[in-house]
Design an enzyme around this catalytic site. Structure first.
Site, mmCIF file in Angstrom:
data_model
loop_
_atom_site.group_PDB
_atom_site.id
_atom_site.type_symbol
_atom_site.label_atom_id
_atom_site.label_comp_id
_atom_site.label_asym_id
_atom_site.label_seq_id
_atom_site.Cartn_x
_atom_site.Cartn_y
_atom_site.Cartn_z
ATOM 1 N N GLU A 187 -5.703 -1.450 -6.580
ATOM 2 C CA GLU A 187 -4.538 -1.321 -7.427
ATOM 3 C C GLU A 187 -4.904 -0.805 -8.817
ATOM 4 O O GLU A 187 -5.881 -1.307 -9.387
ATOM 5 C CB GLU A 187 -3.923 -2.729 -7.545
ATOM 6 C CG GLU A 187 -2.455 -2.731 -7.644
ATOM 7 C CD GLU A 187 -1.905 -4.130 -7.384
ATOM 8 O OE1 GLU A 187 -2.005 -4.629 -6.254
ATOM 9 O OE2 GLU A 187 -1.395 -4.693 -8.355
ATOM 10 N N ARG B 139 -2.266 -10.056 -1.817
ATOM 11 C CA ARG B 139 -3.250 -9.264 -2.555
ATOM 12 C C ARG B 139 -3.710 -8.129 -1.646
ATOM 13 O O ARG B 139 -3.945 -8.336 -0.444
ATOM 14 C CB ARG B 139 -4.455 -10.120 -2.972
ATOM 15 C CG ARG B 139 -4.193 -11.042 -4.137
ATOM 16 C CD ARG B 139 -3.931 -10.268 -5.444
ATOM 17 N NE ARG B 139 -3.740 -11.155 -6.581
ATOM 18 C CZ ARG B 139 -2.541 -11.575 -7.020
ATOM 19 N NH1 ARG B 139 -1.432 -11.192 -6.414
ATOM 20 N NH2 ARG B 139 -2.471 -12.359 -8.081
ATOM 21 N N HIS C 119 3.717 -3.671 -7.049
ATOM 22 C CA HIS C 119 3.385 -5.080 -7.319
ATOM 23 C C HIS C 119 4.494 -5.766 -8.140
ATOM 24 O O HIS C 119 4.267 -6.195 -9.267
ATOM 25 C CB HIS C 119 2.022 -5.200 -8.021
ATOM 26 C CG HIS C 119 1.399 -6.552 -7.830
ATOM 27 N ND1 HIS C 119 0.034 -6.748 -7.811
ATOM 28 C CD2 HIS C 119 1.947 -7.788 -7.663
ATOM 29 C CE1 HIS C 119 -0.209 -8.041 -7.637
ATOM 30 N NE2 HIS C 119 0.929 -8.678 -7.551
HETATM 31 C C1 GLV Z 1 1.409 -11.988 -8.622
HETATM 32 O O1 GLV Z 1 0.876 -11.276 -7.827
HETATM 33 C C2 GLV Z 1 0.967 -13.303 -8.908
HETATM 34 O O2 GLV Z 1 -0.100 -13.713 -8.436
HETATM 35 O O3 GLV Z 1 1.670 -14.000 -9.652
#
Ligand code: GLV
Length: 365
Positions: A295, A266, A313
């Site tokens: 983000e 994250r 991401h």
């Molecule tokens: C992606 O970032 C997830 O947490 O699945």
């Protein structure tokens, strides 16, 4: 008829599972490049029995308090920092996630970023397609070894957050003959289930759809030692109050000037302003990032640096894994709707609450 709100269009495999049931299924947003607006999310959640959310939607106290009919929230992601789990538990709402199935896919992407930034793949690509490759050059696009390579020195990989994904990243390091350090007892349920750090010869508990032929050997160490010794530092932590800005100016200054930071967890685990400064001023050699503090916005300056690789991401973004995540989330949601314990519930204590009993009783009236 029970109503479920799927905030954004998930892979068909998941939607089909829901549509096969006697349910009214509403999808909030079908465009790939747009989210569901907050007003619609609140309105739809308030009328629904089940909510299938993505990491792009805050499922906060306001939403949960305004949704008395909700029997559960199925988050289609392993991370669930977008959900106020404490409020959900207090209000009697089970919350579930999709752990395990995306472990390998995210570990692969971590390695793609690590290798890509060390060997300068985006620059090499741009150089080649721009027609600048006129002759092989002994000094052209020199990068860093990941294997012992020219120096013969085994490189050190530091895993911060040795949960399932961290362990899968560590496992892949064997092929590069790396030494692996690990720090952090992840607070996530997935990590607790996998026992966090693994010892030699130990195997991870596999979720369906994942493969793990061997367990990695990781030596546990302090964060300071890991930062000081690692050639590559890879972050695999859930975002919590404790991990917010875990990597800031002091930590970046502790890393070697030749080291790389990789983040597929994250964004807010890293102080991104400090990272831009570190990359610009050469405190570290480079970074490979899939996630960002705010983000989808990037901290000013980040995109202009040539020692960073950025991706939007896409850690779990393989066709098979996203399809499996969608079916897992749909299966969790169906359990929530039936008032049964969901296979991937993250707040199992909710089932002991009167608030949950009251919700179930209301929904059966
Ligand atoms: C992606 O970032 C997830 O947490 O699945």
């Amino acid at each position: 008829m029970r109503r479920v709100f799927v905030t954004r269009r998930i892979p068909d495999e998941g939607l089909r599972l829901l549509e096969a049931e006697d349910l009214a299924v509403h999808v909030g947003q079908s465009r790939e490049d747009a989210g569901v607006d907050r007003a619609s999310l609140l309105k739809e959640a308030a009328r629904s029995h089940g909510l299938l959310s993505l990491l792009t939607e805050p499922v906060d106290r306001e939403l949960l308090e305004a949704s008395p009919g909700l029997l559960g929230v199925a988050n289609c992601a392993v991370g669930y920092d977008n959900v106020d789990v404490e409020a959900a538990t207090e209000l009697g709402v089970p919350v579930s996630n999709t752990p395990g199935v995306l472990t390998d896919t995210t570990a692969d992407l971590t390695w793609a970023l690590l290798l890509g930034v060390a060997r300068r793949i985006p620059e090499a690509h741009e150089y080649t397609v721009a027609g600048r490759f006129r002759i092989w050059g002994p000094n052209l696009l020199l990068g860093a070894d990941v294997s012992p390579g020219g120096s013969g020195r085994r490189k050190v990989l530091g895993i911060v957050g040795p949960g399932r994904i961290g362990a899968a990243v560590a496992e892949r390091a064997a092929g590069f003959r790396m030494e692996v350090l690990a720090h952090g007892r992840s607070e996530s349920r997935e990590s607790r289930e996998s026992g966090g750090e693994l010892k030699k010869g130990e195997r991870r508990q596999e979720a369906p759809g994942t493969t793990s032929p061997t367990g990695p050997l990781m030596r546990r160490t302090s964060l300071d030692e890991l930062l000081e010794r690692s050639d590559f530092v890879s972050l695999h932590l859930p975002l919590t109050e404790a991990t917010h800005h875990l990597i800031g100016e002091a930590e970046l200054r502790r890393m070697k000037e030749s080291a790389y930071l990789i983040n597929t967890s994250r964004g807010a685990v890293v102080d991104e302003e400090a990272l831009v400064k570190a990359l610009r001023e050469g405190w570290i050699a480079g970074a490979g990032l899939d996630v960002y503090e705010n983000e989808p916005a990037l901290t000013p300056g980040l995109a202009e640096l040539d020692n960073v690789i950025v991706a939007p991401h896409i850690g779990s973004a393989s066709r098979d894994t996203r399809a499996r995540m969608a079916t897992m989330a749909a299966e969790n949601l169906l359990h929530h709707l039936r008032g049964e314990r969901a296979p991937n519930v993250v707040n199992p204590q909710v089932y002991e609450t009167e608030a949950w009993e009251a919700r179930r009783a209301r929904s059966n009236q």
